[in-house]
Design an enzyme around this catalytic site. Structure first.
Site, short mmCIF file in Angstrom:
data_model
loop_
_atom_site.label_atom_id
_atom_site.label_comp_id
_atom_site.label_asym_id
_atom_site.label_seq_id
_atom_site.Cartn_x
_atom_site.Cartn_y
_atom_site.Cartn_z
N TRP A 199 0.62 -1.14 -0.12
CA TRP A 199 -0.36 -0.52 0.45
C TRP A 199 0.78 1.79 -0.17
O TRP A 199 1.75 1.32 0.82
CB TRP A 199 -0.89 0.39 1.28
N ASP A 366 -16.29 12.08 -2.47
CA ASP A 366 -15.05 10.08 -2.47
C ASP A 366 -16.02 10.02 -1.07
O ASP A 366 -17.49 10.13 -0.48
CB ASP A 366 -14.28 10.59 -1.76
N ASP A 367 -15.94 9.35 -0.95
CA ASP A 367 -16.19 8.39 0.46
C ASP A 367 -16.72 8.90 2.02
O ASP A 367 -16.00 10.00 2.34
CB ASP A 367 -15.11 6.96 0.97
N ARG A 443 -9.90 -3.20 7.62
CA ARG A 443 -10.32 -2.08 7.92
C ARG A 443 -11.63 -2.34 8.30
O ARG A 443 -13.15 -1.07 7.73
CB ARG A 443 -10.28 -1.71 6.12
N LYS A 476 -16.26 5.70 -9.19
CA LYS A 476 -14.74 6.37 -8.81
C LYS A 476 -15.21 4.73 -7.54
O LYS A 476 -16.05 4.52 -6.75
CB LYS A 476 -14.30 6.76 -8.17
N ASP A 478 -14.36 1.13 -5.65
CA ASP A 478 -13.14 1.12 -4.95
C ASP A 478 -13.64 -0.34 -4.13
O ASP A 478 -14.19 -1.39 -4.35
CB ASP A 478 -13.21 2.09 -3.37
N MET A 479 -11.94 -0.32 -4.22
CA MET A 479 -12.24 -1.93 -3.39
C MET A 479 -11.05 -2.16 -1.97
O MET A 479 -9.90 -2.28 -2.49
CB MET A 479 -11.84 -3.51 -4.50
N ASN A 480 -11.31 -2.11 -0.89
CA ASN A 480 -10.36 -1.42 0.11
C ASN A 480 -10.25 -3.04 1.28
O ASN A 480 -9.08 -2.51 2.16
CB ASN A 480 -11.08 -0.86 0.60
N CYS A 526 -10.46 1.74 -8.34
CA CYS A 526 -9.84 1.98 -7.28
C CYS A 526 -9.13 0.48 -6.12
O CYS A 526 -10.52 0.18 -6.33
CB CYS A 526 -10.15 3.27 -5.93
N ASP A 548 -2.59 4.89 -3.41
CA ASP A 548 -3.31 6.58 -2.55
C ASP A 548 -1.87 7.84 -1.82
O ASP A 548 -2.07 8.80 -1.33
CB ASP A 548 -3.97 5.83 -1.01
#
Ligand code: GLA
Length: 729
Positions: A199, A366-367, A443, A476, A478-480, A526, A548
Site C-alpha cells: 500500500w 468520495d467516501d 478496515r 470511482k 473502490d475495493m479496500n 481503485c 493513495d
C-alpha cells in the site's frame, strides 16, 4: 503476416508485426511443442531446433525413455503427472482420485478476427487487425478436450493466448490447475523483471537473474494486489531500456495469479502464467467448458522501452473501451484528502465553486456520503444518501455543481459490507465467510459474496438507484480489502474452492452491467490505491487510481513502474496538498503539477484552504494539461531517467506518433552541491528533422537532440521540475 500451418513440417507459424512464434506437432503421437519466439523470421520450418534426433528420442522410436522425452520436450501446454516434472499448466482430480493429464494434438482452425472470452475481459481486434488459431488437443483417457487459442495482432508485436477446457466424458472432472500460457525458452542466461509493492508504494521494479528453480510471483489475495502485479518479463541480461530482447507477459485477470520463470536442468527456462493453482478448483460436469483468462505476450527487440510502448498501444486501442477511450478526461477535484469523512453539501459546494473558477471540470464526492458513514468503521452496503450530510439531497448537490459548469462524480465500494450496517444486519450470510469461524476483519469490513447472484443483483440495484437519481457522470469504484476466510454455505463442498474465481467473474459481471447501462459514466477503478491495477480492470475502466500515495516524489517511482505495462492515459494521478498526507514531504506545487501531468490529472485537496500562491498556479497547470494531454495520452512514452537506478532525477518524454512534437518532463529529485546542469539525450525523434524549442526558439536536428542531447540547466533545489516542448519545423 498472420498465421499459417505447414503440412509438411506440421508447424504453425504466428507472425505479428516484427515477431514470429512457431510451434510444431511431432512424433506419431502428435506432441505439440514450442519451437521459436522472437524477431520475425521468414522460415516456417525450423524444427531442427527441437533436438528430436538427439537423445532422448521421441516415444515412437524409444518408448523406453518416454519420461526423458516428456521431461525435456518444450511442451506448448504442459500437463501434470506423466513425466514432465517442470511446472505444469493443467492438473485434474477425477472421480477415482487421479490427477494426471496428457494431451496430444488433434486438429486446428485458423480464422480472421478474435473471439470474445465468455464472461472475461480480453483484448479485442477486427478481422483486419487479428488472426486467430485454435488448436484442439485431447486427453483420450480422460476425454478432456483442451483448446489452445492464439491471436496475433498484425500491426503490433503482440500475441494473446487463452485456453478452453471441455469435459467430453460422462463424469465430473475437477480442474485443480489451469494456467493460460507456457513458453519454454531454450536458454537460461536471462534476467526476470517483475513489479512488486505494498500500500502506498505500488509497482516498484525488481530485476534479477533467472536461475535454477522457480522464481515465482503471484497473488492469493483475491485481487491482483498491491504486492505483486500480474506481469513478468524475461530478457537478455544485457537488455536496457533501449536495447536487447525482452519478452513481456501480462495476465488479463484481476484475481489470484501465478507468474513464474523456472530455470530447468538443461539450462532452459519455462515461463508460465495463469490463475494461481493455490486453493483453486473448478468442477466440470459432462459437456461443460472452462475458459482460462487471457495472457498477453509482447516481444521487443529494442529493450524494455519498446515492450512498454507495445503494451500501451495494445491496451489503448484493443483493451480500453467506452466513450472516454480516446478522449481527454475531465479534470477532477476529489474531496478525500480535502475533507476525509468530515463534509456536507456546503463544504462540497464551496470547494466546487472555487475549483470551477480555476478551471476544474468535475467534483468527485468520495467516501462518506451514505448511511451513517462518518468513519471507516461502518455502513458499507448501505448505499442510501445520508441527508444529514448531503442536505437537500444528492440531486440538489449535483444540480448545483452542474450549474457551476462542472460534472459530478461519486465514490462506491460495491464489493464490501461492514458488520455495522443495515445490510449485514439483514443478511449476515452475504459476506464471504466460513460458517462458525470468526471472520478476519480488515478496515473493519468483510467482502460481499459476489459469487452469489442475489448479492450481485442487490448491489447492482442499489448502485443503479443512486446513479439514476442525479446527473452522475463519473464513478470511482473502490475495493479496500483482500479476500480471506473464503467460503459460503451455498456451494457444495466440492465446489467451495471455486469461490475465488466466481468472485472475480461476479465483479466483471457487475462492471459489465454498469458500463452497459451507463455508457456515459467515466469509471475509475481503485483498490486501496492501486491494488487492482491490471488489464482485467482496464477492460471496464479507462483509468485506475494508481496509489493513495500522492507525494510527487514517491509518485515518480509508482508511475515509472506502472508505465512498464500500462498506458499513461490510464494512470490516475492528482495534485494534493502538503505536507503530503502519506509521507509528510513538502514539494513545490509546480512539481506536483508536472508529475500529475503524466497521468489522468486532477486535484485532491481543499482548494479553499491552500495558499493564494498555490491557488494561482492552478489555472496555469490546467492550461498546461489542456495543451499537452493529447500528446501525453496518445503519444509514445520514452523513459529517460530511471529513478530506481539513479534516484537523483527522473525524466520522461512523450513523442507524437508522427514525430512532429515532443514533450520532456524533468524532475530534479536530489540536488547535488556544485552541480548545476545535466545533459540528457532525447529518444524516438526523426533524425533528419529539425525541432524548435517552443520557449527559446532554438532549433536543433533530431539527430542532435538524440545523440548530443539537451542541457537541463539551473539545477537548484530538491524536487524542482522543468518542461521542454519541441515542435518539428
Ligand atoms: C481508498 C482509496 C482512497 C479513498 C478511500 C476512501 O483508500 O484508495 O482514494 O477513496 O479509500 O475510504
Amino acid at each position: 503476416m498472420g498465421i499459417s500451418y505447414n503440412e509438411k513440417s506440421r508447424s504453425f507459424k504466428l507472425d505479428a508485426k516484427d515477431t514470429s512464434y512457431i510451434m510444431a506437432v511431432v512424433d506419431e503421437e502428435n506432441f505439440l511443442g514450442h519451437v521459436y519466439f522472437g524477431e520475425r523470421i521468414p522460415d516456417e520450418d525450423v524444427n531442427y531446433l527441437m533436438r528430436l534426433e538427439e537423445p532422448p528420442f521421441v516415444p515412437s522410436k524409444n518408448n523406453r525413455d518416454r519420461m526423458s522425452f516428456l521431461d525435456s520436450f518444450p511442451t506448448e501446454y504442459p500437463t501434470f503427472g506423466l513425466g514432465d516434472f517442470r511446472e505444469s499448466c493443467l492438473k485434474v482430480n477425477t472421480k477415482s482420485g487421479m490427477t494426471a493429464v496428457g494431451i496430444n494434438y488433434v486438429s486446428h482452425k485458423i480464422y480472421k478476427g478474435k473471439p470474445k472470452l465468455q464472461g472475461l475481459p480480453a483484448t479485442f481486434g477486427s478481422k483486419e487487425e487479428c488472426t486467430t488459431l485454435e488448436i484442439t488437443c485431447v486427453d483420450k483417457h480422460l476425454k478432456l478436450e483442451v483448446i489452445l487459442i492464439y491471436t496475433v495482432f498484425e500491426n503490433l508485436d503482440a500475441i494473446t493466448r487463452s485456453v478452453r477446457i471441455k469435459n467430453n466424458s460422462d463424469e465430473d472432472i475437477q480442474l485443480t490447475r489451469v494456467l493460460s500460457a507456457c513458453v519454454d525458452f531454450d536458454r537460461m542466461d536471462m534476467d526476470v523483471l517483475t513489479i512488486h509493492g505494498s500500500w502506498a508504494r505500488e509497482r516498484h521494479l525488481n530485476r534479477r537473474s533467472v536461475t535454477y528453480g522457480k522464481q515465482a510471483i503471484g497473488s492469493t489475495r483475491g485481487e491482483s494486489s498491491h504486492q505483486m502485479n500480474p506481469f513478468l518479463a524475461v530478457m537478455d541480461k544485457t537488455s536496457t531500456e533501449d536495447d536487447g530482447e525482452v519478452y513481456g507477459f501480462n495476465f488479463v485477470y484481476s484475481g489470484n495469479f501465478l507468474a513464474q520463470a523456472e530455470g530447468c536442468q538443461f539450462d532452459t527456462t519455462r515461463v508460465v502464467m495463469g490463475i494461481n493453482p493455490e486453493d483453486f478448483a473448478w468442477r466440470l460436469q459432462p459437456g461443460e467448458e472452462f475458459t482460462a483468462p487471457e495472457v498477453v505476450m509482447i516481444y521487443s527487440n529494442e529493450g524494455i522501452g519498446k515492450m512498454s510502448r507495445t503494451f500501451h498501444d495494445l491496451y489503448r486501442n484493443h483493451l480500453i473501451r467506452g466513450q472516454y477511450k480516446d478522449k481527454k478526461r475531465p479534470i477532477l477535484i476529489n474531496n478525500w484528502e480535502a475533507t476525509y469523512f468530515d463534509f456536507n453539501t456546503e463544504k462540497l459546494l464551496n470547494i466546487a465553486k472555487e475549483a470551477s473558477k480555476l478551471g476544474v471540470e468535475m467534483l468527485v464526492m468520495d467516501d462518506g456520503w451514505f448511511g451513517n458513514r462518518n468513519s471507516d468503521n461502518c455502513a458499507l452496503g448501505d448505499w442510501v444518501v445520508n441527508e444529514e450530510k448531503i442536505q437537500g439531497g444528492l440531486k440538489y448537490l449535483v444540480d448545483e455543481v452542474n450549474k457551476l459548469g462542472m460534472k459530478f462524480g461519486i465514490w462506491f465500494e460495491p464489493e464490501m459490507i461492514s458488520p455495522d450496517s443495515d445490510l449485514y444486519r439483514a443478511h449476515p450470510d452475504w459476506c464471504i465467510h466460513i460458517e462458525g469461524r470468526v471472520g478476519t476483519l480488515c478496515r473493519n469490513q468483510y467482502v460481499l459474496d459476489l459469487s452469489r447472484k442475489e448479492v450481485r443483483d442487490y448491489i447492482y440495484e442499489s448502485l443503479r438507484e443512486i446513479l439514476l437519481s442525479a446527473n452522475i457522470e463519473y464513478v470511482k469504484w473502490d475495493m479496500n480489502r483482500q479476500l480471506s476466510d473464503v467460503g459460503n454455505n451455498i456451494l457444495p463442498a466440492g465446489c467451495q474452492r471455486e469461490i475465488w474465481h466466481r468472485y472475480v467473474l461476479g465483479v466483471y459481471e457487475l462492471m459489465d452491467r454498469l458500463t452497459s447501462e451507463f455508457p456515459h459514466i467515466l469509471l475509475e477503478n481503485c483498490s486501496g490505491g492501486g491494488a487492482r491495477f491490471d488489464p482485467g480492470m482496464l477492460y471496464y475502466s479507462p483509468q485506475i487510481w494508481a496509489s493513495d500515495n500522492t507525494d510527487a516524489i514517491e509518485r515518480l517511482k509508482i508511475q515509472h513502474g506502472t508505465s512498464m505495462v500500462y498506458p499513461v492515459s490510464a494512470i490516475g494521478s492528482h495534485v494534493s496538498d502538503c505536507p503530503n498526507h502519506t509521507v509528510g514531504r513538502v514539494t513545490p506545487f509546480e512539481t506536483r503539477g508536472l508529475v500529475a501531468l503524466s497521468g489522468t490529472f486532477g486535484y485532491e485537496l481543499d482548494v479553499t484552504r491552500i495558499s493564494q500562491e498555490d491557488r494561482d498556479m492552478i489555472p496555469k497547470q490546467i492550461e498546461m494539461y489542456h495543451k499537452y494531454n493529447d500528446l501525453i495520452r496518445k503519444g509514445d512514452l520514452y523513459r529517460i531517467g530511471n529513478i530506481f537506478e539513479k534516484p537523483q532525477f527522473d525524466c520522461v518524454e512523450y513523442v507524437a506518433k508522427d514525430k512532429s512534437e515532443v514533450l520532456v518532463v524533468y524532475i530534479q529529485v536530489l540536488s547535488r552541491p556544485n552541480y548545476h546542469s545535466r545533459r540528457i539525450r532525447l529518444k524516438g525523434l526523426q533524425k533528419d528533422a529539425y525541432y524548435r524549442n517552443e520557449e527559446t526558439n532554438e532549433v536543433y536536428s533530431g539527430a542532435a537532440l538524440m545523440n548530443a542531447g539537451i542541457l537541463i540547466k539551473g539545477l537548484w533545489g530538491d524536487f524542482t521540475g522543468k518542461l521542454y516542448h519541441y515542435i518539428r519545423v
